[in-house]
Scaffold this motif. Sequence first.
Motif, short mmCIF file in Angstrom:
data_model
loop_
_atom_site.label_atom_id
_atom_site.label_comp_id
_atom_site.label_asym_id
_atom_site.label_seq_id
_atom_site.Cartn_x
_atom_site.Cartn_y
_atom_site.Cartn_z
N VAL A 1 0.67 -1.33 -0.21
CA VAL A 1 0.02 0.66 0.48
C VAL A 1 1.14 1.19 0.22
O VAL A 1 1.46 1.21 0.87
CB VAL A 1 -1.07 0.18 0.86
CG1 VAL A 1 -2.23 -1.32 1.75
CG2 VAL A 1 -0.25 -0.18 2.23
N THR B 1 -1.05 5.25 4.34
CA THR B 1 -2.39 5.10 4.47
C THR B 1 -2.17 4.02 5.11
O THR B 1 -1.46 3.50 5.23
CB THR B 1 -2.59 5.08 2.44
OG1 THR B 1 -2.20 3.95 1.92
CG2 THR B 1 -2.56 5.85 1.57
N TYR B 2 -3.98 3.95 5.78
CA TYR B 2 -4.44 3.09 6.60
C TYR B 2 -3.21 3.03 7.49
O TYR B 2 -2.49 1.70 8.39
CB TYR B 2 -4.21 1.61 5.68
CG TYR B 2 -4.62 1.46 4.65
CD1 TYR B 2 -6.57 1.83 4.94
CD2 TYR B 2 -4.67 1.40 3.03
CE1 TYR B 2 -7.10 1.26 3.53
CE2 TYR B 2 -5.62 1.58 1.62
CZ TYR B 2 -6.95 1.00 2.24
OH TYR B 2 -7.72 1.55 1.67
N LYS C 1 -2.31 0.13 10.07
CA LYS C 1 -0.56 -1.03 10.33
C LYS C 1 0.13 -0.28 12.04
O LYS C 1 0.61 -1.28 11.69
CB LYS C 1 0.00 0.29 8.95
CG LYS C 1 -0.44 -0.30 7.40
CD LYS C 1 0.44 0.42 6.40
CE LYS C 1 1.07 1.62 6.66
NZ LYS C 1 1.71 2.26 5.85
#
Length: 358
Positions: A315, A319-320, A324
């Motif tokens: 990714v 992001t995220y 994570k």
Amino acid sequence: MRPDLLKMKEVALIYLDRSGGLQKFVDDCKRYNDSKQSYAVYRFIISINPSDIAELDAALGNQILHKPMKAAQIFQSVCFIAIKTLSLIEQLQTEAQINIVLKPTHLPPLPSYILSLCEFPLDYMSQRFYMSEGIVIAMGTVTKYTQGARFLCSEETCPFSEGFNYIRVHIPGATESATVRNDFVCSLCASPLREDMKFRVLGDKQLVEMIDAKALSAFQGYSNNKPHFRIQSFTVFLRDELSNKMKIGNRYRFIGIPACIQNCSQVTVCIEVNSIQLCNTSGISENFKYLLSWTSSSCWRFTAILANIFASQVVPPGTYNTLKLSILLSLVQTCDRERETADYLDLLIVTSDTLIYI
């Protein structure tokens, strides 16, 4: 002299000669002799490899591992004979003035040599070497203790009213009162002994509080599969050259002699550390160490940066981050020795650092 004792003294001399310890001993004696000062106690550190000793003589190897006090007396006798034969220290008068500190390089990797505080009180009188690991959580300041003292008979007509016949030195696990107090009596005439204060030898002492490395599992979150346990700190003594050799937060592997010190109705377990080794942290790359020091001003910046670049091949970075971060924390919680642990990790994050947000 008993034949077995004579043989162990011969082996001790052979080992000192082969290992280079004899030359180091001669150099230490030269420094004492050059000072032209008379000491009550002459302290010598001898590094011992138990494996090499056991190959030369199993009986002496057994003494070093299981009866280090008696083994030190054997080396004390050998060193005294060497000093007198080679005239290494002119001021030395009696064998009692020699204080030998044996420092084993390692112990056999067997369970019986690993210190377990759960089992230790059953064998607290052994006074032998154990190895253990722990994390430093508190440290005291360096203070002084009596390393050795000279006593004289108070009866002037007694032959022991002069000379160095009554020398007391610190032994592992002993309190200050065991070395110096006012109720000692002469073995010849039963008169009270008095200390010759000008010959008292002082050394450095430091108290360190440590916890077992297993205590780190307490920070891995609650788990139904883990048994409940209680972690209790223990005290270690660092003396002389070992003072200030530990730092708070570091994990150390050490060899020492445990002892129980009774204070009124309380019994405290302590360990006289003999040697220290910082646990290997070579698995952490220098880049990670630099990143941690660079982001030390914030509690979350280091974690946030790791979450930001984690799984960048899958990714895009940035992001995220929350997902994570949770995965990273889950990886920290996972241990190879606890493969069956499958509980969810509950997180509560309170921060003002904007790097933590998506």
